[in-house]
Each structure stands twice: as structure tokens, then as C-alpha cells.
Motif scaffolding. Structure first.
Motif, PDB file in Angstrom:
ATOM      1  N   PRO A   1       0.835  -1.127   0.097  1.00 43.42           N
ATOM      2  CA  PRO A   1       0.028  -0.123  -0.076  1.00 43.42           C
ATOM      3  C   PRO A   1       0.696   1.237   0.008  1.00 43.42           C
ATOM      4  O   PRO A   1       0.239   2.326  -0.545  1.00 43.42           O
ATOM      5  N   ASN A   2       1.820   1.290   0.770  1.00 42.65           N
ATOM      6  CA  ASN A   2       3.051   2.359   0.381  1.00 42.65           C
ATOM      7  C   ASN A   2       3.469   2.944  -0.845  1.00 42.65           C
ATOM      8  O   ASN A   2       3.858   4.153  -1.010  1.00 42.65           O
ATOM      9  N   MET A   3       3.385   1.735  -1.745  1.00 35.61           N
ATOM     10  CA  MET A   3       3.710   2.387  -2.991  1.00 35.61           C
ATOM     11  C   MET A   3       2.681   3.383  -3.712  1.00 35.61           C
ATOM     12  O   MET A   3       3.059   4.124  -4.596  1.00 35.61           O
ATOM     13  N   PHE A   4       1.476   3.549  -3.098  1.00 34.94           N
ATOM     14  CA  PHE A   4       0.450   4.464  -3.551  1.00 34.94           C
ATOM     15  C   PHE A   4       0.716   5.813  -2.899  1.00 34.94           C
ATOM     16  O   PHE A   4      -0.401   6.782  -3.114  1.00 34.94           O
ATOM     17  N   ARG A   5       1.650   6.081  -2.058  1.00 30.91           N
ATOM     18  CA  ARG A   5       1.791   7.238  -1.504  1.00 30.91           C
ATOM     19  C   ARG A   5       2.643   8.400  -2.078  1.00 30.91           C
ATOM     20  O   ARG A   5       4.047   7.725  -2.244  1.00 30.91           O
ATOM     21  N   PRO A   6       2.480   9.765  -2.242  1.00 29.82           N
ATOM     22  CA  PRO A   6       3.436  10.503  -2.714  1.00 29.82           C
ATOM     23  C   PRO A   6       4.145  10.918  -1.786  1.00 29.82           C
ATOM     24  O   PRO A   6       3.619  11.470  -0.425  1.00 29.82           O
ATOM     25  N   VAL A   7       5.305  11.087  -1.820  1.00 30.21           N
ATOM     26  CA  VAL A   7       6.271  11.273  -0.600  1.00 30.21           C
ATOM     27  C   VAL A   7       7.302  12.544  -0.794  1.00 30.21           C
ATOM     28  O   VAL A   7       7.789  12.681   0.405  1.00 30.21           O
ATOM     29  N   HIS A   8       7.398  12.891  -1.794  1.00 36.67           N
ATOM     30  CA  HIS A   8       8.147  14.237  -1.899  1.00 36.67           C
ATOM     31  C   HIS A   8       7.667  14.743  -3.115  1.00 36.67           C
ATOM     32  O   HIS A   8       7.101  14.282  -4.225  1.00 36.67           O
ATOM     33  N   ILE A   9       7.758  16.258  -2.965  1.00 36.93           N
ATOM     34  CA  ILE A   9       7.694  17.263  -4.365  1.00 36.93           C
ATOM     35  C   ILE A   9       8.995  17.828  -4.640  1.00 36.93           C
ATOM     36  O   ILE A   9       9.835  18.146  -3.563  1.00 36.93           O
ATOM     37  N   SER A  10       9.276  18.148  -5.814  1.00 35.33           N
ATOM     38  CA  SER A  10      10.420  18.788  -6.251  1.00 35.33           C
ATOM     39  C   SER A  10      10.163  19.923  -7.253  1.00 35.33           C
ATOM     40  O   SER A  10       9.150  20.012  -7.987  1.00 35.33           O
ATOM     41  N   TYR A  11      11.185  21.206  -7.242  1.00 34.33           N
ATOM     42  CA  TYR A  11      11.298  22.139  -7.991  1.00 34.33           C
ATOM     43  C   TYR A  11      12.301  21.642  -9.050  1.00 34.33           C
ATOM     44  O   TYR A  11      13.392  21.133  -8.621  1.00 34.33           O
ATOM     45  N   GLY A  12      11.790  21.808 -10.541  1.00 31.61           N
ATOM     46  CA  GLY A  12      13.145  21.780 -11.467  1.00 31.61           C
ATOM     47  C   GLY A  12      13.587  22.992 -11.901  1.00 31.61           C
ATOM     48  O   GLY A  12      13.042  23.872 -12.359  1.00 31.61           O
ATOM     49  N   PHE A  13      14.952  23.207 -11.608  1.00 28.75           N
ATOM     50  CA  PHE A  13      15.328  24.648 -12.032  1.00 28.75           C
ATOM     51  C   PHE A  13      16.834  24.574 -12.733  1.00 28.75           C
ATOM     52  O   PHE A  13      17.775  25.145 -12.388  1.00 28.75           O
ATOM     53  N   GLY A  14      16.896  23.518 -13.698  1.00 26.85           N
ATOM     54  CA  GLY A  14      18.144  23.240 -14.419  1.00 26.85           C
ATOM     55  C   GLY A  14      18.079  24.236 -15.604  1.00 26.85           C
ATOM     56  O   GLY A  14      17.310  24.097 -16.723  1.00 26.85           O
TER      57      GLY A  14
END
Length: 347
Positions: A256-269
Motif C-alpha cells: 500500500p505504501n507504493m500508492f503514497r506521494p512522498v516528496h515534491i521537487s522544483y526543477g530549475f536546471g
């Protein structure tokens, strides 16, 4: 005859070892790679490390069928762990990454001096653009300010042109990673151009629409994938064939833990492009990225999220509000102070 980008690649790996790792005379650095890794990149990095007076050791392994802990069954776990516990630095060029695998966790726990830099899936073009042709100091100034603003915010809202509409609360006790490639001190470092953090998981609500890439299992996306999130869990998947592929992949772990969003990131390359290589895709300017599944206890103490694997998906042209103040609109900086700093990077 010179190999593809041989001169330019040498400059980039010199920057990597001299300026980012700040390797010293006599230090030992492990370079890990699998049989999908780019040999020119690996060899150039080893030469640059040697020219700093360091002792490079290259470890090639068979390419695992999965990433993170899903890679464990195909890894020489004990031997690799032992090597990583007895070096000063580690750069990972594996295509199927070892990040969050058992050898990674053992090394990070037991080797207090280890400086780890994640450069998975590198080829000549990517390493040259992201490291060799980027003004790292100007990027650091810009990203440090974005990190400061984000860390201070209590509530975050993200939308995209493709239909993302997600909100959550920040957890101020958790670290925010501002990835500018500084591997000169013990701990984890990543390719320049990304800011990553870990919200209060149960407060994540709304819709995430992946329209760039999703790795694993899909790579570049030919159609958007709509994922409805309720109280920090993915509950509905919509779209076409790739949406079904994603849902089936998550379900295949029976976790069940595979269905959890765990981080968010910005892309700034500043020089990043959407290519299907997730390491570059998650640094495309103005994107946001969501990770699902496993999360290290280091990132969300005390237990993290003990899932069986991990994946990352890209939401292009993002708009972001921090406590109601907009800093990004359709992938472009709109905050005045940040806009001045971004301009120095050509954005």
C-alpha cells in the motif's frame, strides 16, 4: 581521433571532482556503474579523480531489474556494502540506481565520512550541459532563495496547464534538499538544478497530472496520467494505456505504501531538457516532480516510508503559490526578487 565530446567531457568531470567533490590527495572515491552506464563518462570521471591525487575505484555490476531496494536481488549486497563503508566519496553513475538500496542504506548509516553524489544515467551530453556549461554559483544563489521561501511557507498549492491542482501543508522539521552539486561534505548530494522536500503526507489532496515523464515504469509520456490524491494516498488513476501501466506497476508490489506521494521537487536546471532520463527531466526549468513509494528514514524521521520501490513523475509548466503568494506561473518565475536572480541564469 577524439571520442564524442572528449575534450568537453574532460572539463566537466574535472569540475565534478575538483570543485564539487573537492577531492584531496590520498582520498578514495568509488565510482559505481552498471552495464547500461556510459563508459566514457565513467572513465573520464576516474581520470579526473586520479589527477586530483585521489584513488579512484570503479565498480561495475550487472544491471538490476529494478531500482532502490528492488535492485537488491541482483546486487552483490555484502561486498558492495563493505566497499562503500570504507571510502571517502562515492559517485553513482548507475542507470538502475542504487539510491535507497540496501548497500546505500548501510553505507549512509555506517560510513560517517561518506560524500555521496547521485549522477545516475549520465551520458556525455547531459554531464556537459548540466555541469560543464552551468554557472553553479549563480544557480546556487537563485536556488537558495527559492529554498528559503519554500521552507518558510506553511501551505503550498501547485497547478499546471495539463490539469494538476494539488495542495498540501509543509512539515517544517523536515529537511529541504537544495541540489547544487555540493559533494564536499559528508552526506547526500544530487545533480544541480533541483529543490526537493517532504510535505505532511496526510495533507496532500487534489489531482496530480504527469505530462512529462514517469520513471519507472513509463519513461517519456505520450499522454497525460491523472492521479487523484486523497489524504496522501493515490485513489484514482485516469488516462490511457500509460495510466493503466502506472497503476498496475504500483499494484504489482502488493504494498500500500507504493500508492503514497512522498516528496515534491522544483526543477530549475537552466540547460535541462525533457529526454526521458528522469535525472534530467526532474530538473527541467519550471516543472514540479512527485515521488511515490519508498522514502528514507533520513528524510522523514523516524521511519520514513518503508515501501518496496520508488518512482518519479514530471509535471511540466507548473504554477506555485506559497501561502497564497505566487512565485511560478506556467513554468516562469513571477516573483520580482527571484526573477532578477533567474535573469542572470538566462531564464
Amino acid at each position: 581521433m577524439a571520442k564524442l565530446y572528449e575534450f568537453e567531457l574532460g572539463k566537466a568531470t574535472d569540475i565534478l571532482m575538483r570543485d564539487m567533490f573537492k577531492l584531496k590527495e590520498g582520498e578514495t572515491i568509488v565510482i559505481t556503474a552498471d552495464t547500461e552506464s556510459n563508459e566514457n563518462v565513467v572513465n573520464s570521471a576516474a581520470r579526473s579523480a586520479y589527477s586530483c591525487g585521489a584513488k579512484p575505484m570503479v565498480i561495475w555490476t550487472a544491471t538490476p531489474d529494478g531500482v532502490g531496494k528492488a535492485a537488491d536481488p541482483m546486487l552483490p549486497v555484502e561486498a558492495l556494502s563493505a566497499a562503500l563503508c570504507n571510502v571517502d566519496a562515492w559517485v553513482e553513475f548507475n542507470n538502475q540506481w542504487l539510491l535507497y538500496s540496501t548497500p546505500f542504506e548501510i553505507a549512509m548509516e555506517k560510513n560517517s565520512r561518506l560524500r555521496y553524489l547521485n549522477l545516475v544515467g549520465m551520458d556525455e551530453d547531459l554531464l556537459i550541459r548540466i555541469i560543464g556549461k552551468t554557472d553553479i554559483e549563480k544557480l546556487k544563489t537563485f536556488m537558495s532563495k527559492v529554498t528559503e521561501m519554500t521552507h518558510k511557507a506553511s501551505k503550498v498549492k501547485v497547478t499546471t496547464l495539463a490539469g494538476t491542482n494539488i495542495e498540501f501543508e509543509n512539515e517544517p522539521s523536515r529537511k529541504i534538499y537544495c541540489d547544487v552539486g555540493d559533494a564536499s561534505v559528508p552526506g547526500m548530494a544530487f545533480l544541480p538544478g533541483q529543490i526537493c522536500w517532504f510535505p505532511k503526507f496526510e495533507t496532500i489532496n487534489g489531482t496530480i497530472v504527469f505530462d512529462g515523464s514517469l520513471t519507472p515504469p513509463c519513461g517519456l509520456l505520450s499522454e497525460p496520467i491523472y492521479v487523484e490524491i486523497k489524504d496522501g494516498v493515490a485513489v484514482v488513476f485516469k488516462g490511457g494505456r500509460q495510466a493503466e501501466q502506472f497503476k498496475d506497476w504500483l499494484a504489482s508490489f502488493d504494498d500500500p505504501n507504493m500508492f503514497r506521494p512522498v516528496h515534491i521537487s522544483y526543477g530549475f536546471g537552466p540547460n535541462a531538457k525533457l529526454t526521458g532520463n528522469i535525472v534530467e527531466d526532474e530538473r527541467v526549468w519550471g516543472c514540479t516532480q512527485w515521488g511515490f513509494g519508498y522514502l528514507s528514514p533520513m528524510d522523514a524521521p523516524p521511519e520514513g516510508i518503508p515501501a518496496k520501490s520508488h518512482c518519479d513523475g514530471i509535471c511540466l509548466n507548473s504554477s506555485v503559490w506559497l501561502d497564497g503568494k505566487q512565485i511560478l506561473k506556467d513554468g516562469k518565475i513571477v516573483d520580482e526578487e527571484l526573477a532578477r536572480l533567474a535573469k542572470k541564469l538566462g531564464k
